[in-house]
Each structure stands twice: as C-alpha cells, then as structure tokens.
Scaffold this motif. Structure first.
Motif, PDB file in Angstrom:
ATOM      1  N   SER A  78       0.825  -1.212   0.000  1.00  0.00           N
ATOM      2  CA  SER A  78       0.000   0.000   0.000  1.00  0.00           C
ATOM      3  C   SER A  78       0.858   1.261   0.000  1.00  0.00           C
ATOM      4  O   SER A  78       0.570   2.206   0.710  1.00  0.00           O
ATOM      5  N   THR A  79       1.917   1.245  -0.809  1.00  0.00           N
ATOM      6  CA  THR A  79       2.787   2.413  -0.918  1.00  0.00           C
ATOM      7  C   THR A  79       2.527   3.119  -2.238  1.00  0.00           C
ATOM      8  O   THR A  79       2.530   2.492  -3.302  1.00  0.00           O
ATOM      9  N   GLY A  80       2.294   4.424  -2.149  1.00  0.00           N
ATOM     10  CA  GLY A  80       2.104   5.239  -3.339  1.00  0.00           C
ATOM     11  C   GLY A  80       3.342   6.066  -3.616  1.00  0.00           C
ATOM     12  O   GLY A  80       4.098   6.406  -2.702  1.00  0.00           O
ATOM     13  N   VAL A  81       3.552   6.367  -4.883  1.00  0.00           N
ATOM     14  CA  VAL A  81       4.686   7.188  -5.311  1.00  0.00           C
ATOM     15  C   VAL A  81       4.128   8.493  -5.883  1.00  0.00           C
ATOM     16  O   VAL A  81       3.674   8.532  -7.028  1.00  0.00           O
ATOM     17  N   PRO A  82       4.137   9.566  -5.073  1.00  0.00           N
ATOM     18  CA  PRO A  82       3.629  10.841  -5.578  1.00  0.00           C
ATOM     19  C   PRO A  82       4.678  11.531  -6.445  1.00  0.00           C
ATOM     20  O   PRO A  82       5.872  11.355  -6.235  1.00  0.00           O
ATOM     21  N   TRP A  83       4.219  12.284  -7.420  1.00  0.00           N
ATOM     22  CA  TRP A  83       5.137  13.040  -8.269  1.00  0.00           C
ATOM     23  C   TRP A  83       4.469  14.352  -8.668  1.00  0.00           C
ATOM     24  O   TRP A  83       3.244  14.465  -8.674  1.00  0.00           O
ATOM     25  N   LEU A  84       5.310  15.331  -8.952  1.00  0.00           N
ATOM     26  CA  LEU A  84       4.834  16.633  -9.404  1.00  0.00           C
ATOM     27  C   LEU A  84       5.947  17.302 -10.189  1.00  0.00           C
ATOM     28  O   LEU A  84       7.103  17.307  -9.761  1.00  0.00           O
ATOM     29  N   LEU A  85       5.605  17.814 -11.349  1.00  0.00           N
ATOM     30  CA  LEU A  85       6.521  18.637 -12.139  1.00  0.00           C
ATOM     31  C   LEU A  85       5.749  19.886 -12.528  1.00  0.00           C
ATOM     32  O   LEU A  85       4.566  19.807 -12.867  1.00  0.00           O
ATOM     33  N   GLY A  86       6.417  21.048 -12.455  1.00  0.00           N
ATOM     34  CA  GLY A  86       5.700  22.286 -12.683  1.00  0.00           C
ATOM     35  C   GLY A  86       6.433  23.304 -13.538  1.00  0.00           C
ATOM     36  O   GLY A  86       7.635  23.204 -13.756  1.00  0.00           O
ATOM     37  N   SER A  87       5.672  24.281 -13.965  1.00  0.00           N
ATOM     38  CA  SER A  87       6.217  25.425 -14.705  1.00  0.00           C
ATOM     39  C   SER A  87       6.552  26.524 -13.694  1.00  0.00           C
ATOM     40  O   SER A  87       6.276  26.397 -12.502  1.00  0.00           O
ATOM     41  N   ASP A  88       7.094  27.620 -14.181  1.00  0.00           N
ATOM     42  CA  ASP A  88       7.397  28.750 -13.301  1.00  0.00           C
ATOM     43  C   ASP A  88       6.128  29.382 -12.713  1.00  0.00           C
ATOM     44  O   ASP A  88       6.206  30.160 -11.762  1.00  0.00           O
ATOM     45  N   LEU A  89       4.966  29.028 -13.251  1.00  0.00           N
ATOM     46  CA  LEU A  89       3.712  29.568 -12.713  1.00  0.00           C
ATOM     47  C   LEU A  89       3.406  29.038 -11.315  1.00  0.00           C
ATOM     48  O   LEU A  89       2.552  29.592 -10.621  1.00  0.00           O
ATOM     49  N   VAL A  90       4.093  27.972 -10.888  1.00  0.00           N
ATOM     50  CA  VAL A  90       3.907  27.473  -9.525  1.00  0.00           C
ATOM     51  C   VAL A  90       4.160  28.607  -8.531  1.00  0.00           C
ATOM     52  O   VAL A  90       3.417  28.770  -7.565  1.00  0.00           O
TER      53      VAL A  90
END
Length: 156
Positions: A78-90
């Motif tokens: 029950s392990t999740g791998v979160p990810w996030l990639l963003g633009s400069d608008l973050v």
C-alpha cells in the motif's frame, strides 16, 4: 484561481518544454544526459501512464501550472509514489498551489498507507515544500546521476 483537471497526454507534452529549471535538472539527474531533449516529456508520460490518479493545474487563462499524480509502488502493498513537475507559474500561484498540494497528499494517504519517492538533493525548494507537507526527509544517497533524498509520509 486555478483549476484541477484530469491529466492527459497532451498536458504532458505542453508542460515538458516549460518546466522549472530545477524540475528539468531533477529529471536529467534521474534519467541521465542522454535524455536531454525528451527526458521531461518522457518522465511526464511515464508518470501519467502508471498513475492511479493524475491532475493538471491550470490558471484562469488556461496556462499550465503543473502536473501531479500518484502511482502504486508495486502490485502488492500500500505504498504510493507521488510526483509533481511544474512550470514557473507554480510560484505565481504559490498560495493556491500549497493549498491544493496539501489536499492532494491528504487524499492520496486515504488510498495508500504510505507515500514515498526521491527528491534531488540540490532542489532546496522542493525539499522545503516536502517538509511543509509533513514528509520525512532521509539522508542523501547516490542514485542514477546525482544525489537524492528519500521522502516519505505515512497516514496518521
């Protein structure tokens, strides 16, 4: 005001060329210099393909802010791998980004008992954000083409 929409392949292709410099560096440290051109798009598309859930954040004008998702680490467990990639608008939508990211992590912890991934050791902003979200940051270790920290958070 930002909108969260289910992430699509076209979103990944739109975000890849406008990623924050630090996100690009992290992707390249994981994939290596041979992936200089296609690395960000490749990472986003792989994350999207394996995601149990993935979202694209856009501003009121339709500009892409980021993509985020969570994938299952393995077929069992029950392990999740979160990810996030963003633009400069973050950074432009910092407050809304922080609110929504905290909400996403809380939701993902109802699905997975543990969230775990790695963050480039050079990416101070991401590490500060992960701490703010309540993730534990492990010591740096060598992985692929750089130094990374394991980050993890367990459901309360």
């Amino acid at each position: 005001m930002i909108s969260l929409l289910p992430a699509r392949e076209i979103d990944a292709r739109e975000l890849a060329p406008v990623l924050r410099r630090e996100d690009q560096a992290e992707v390249l440290a994981l994939l290596g210099p041979v992936h200089l051109v296609d690395g960000p798009a490749e990472s986003l598309l792989e994350g999207l393909a394996s995601a149990r859930e993935a979202w694209t954040a856009r501003d009121a004008g339709g500009r892409i802010i980021c993509m985020a998702g969570v994938s299952r680490m393995s077929l069992i467990g029950s392990t999740g791998v979160p990810w996030l990639l963003g633009s400069d608008l973050v950074t432009v939508y910092r407050r809304a980004f922080l609110v929504e990211s905290r909400r996403m992590v809380a939701r993902w912890l109802t699905v997975f008992g543990v969230l775990r991934n790695v963050v480039d050791a050079r990416y101070a902003t991401a590490l500060r954000w992960m701490r703010w979200l309540g993730f534990e940051i492990g010591p740096p270790f060598a992985l692929a083409h750089g130094l990374f920290h394991r980050v993890s958070k367990e459901a309360a």
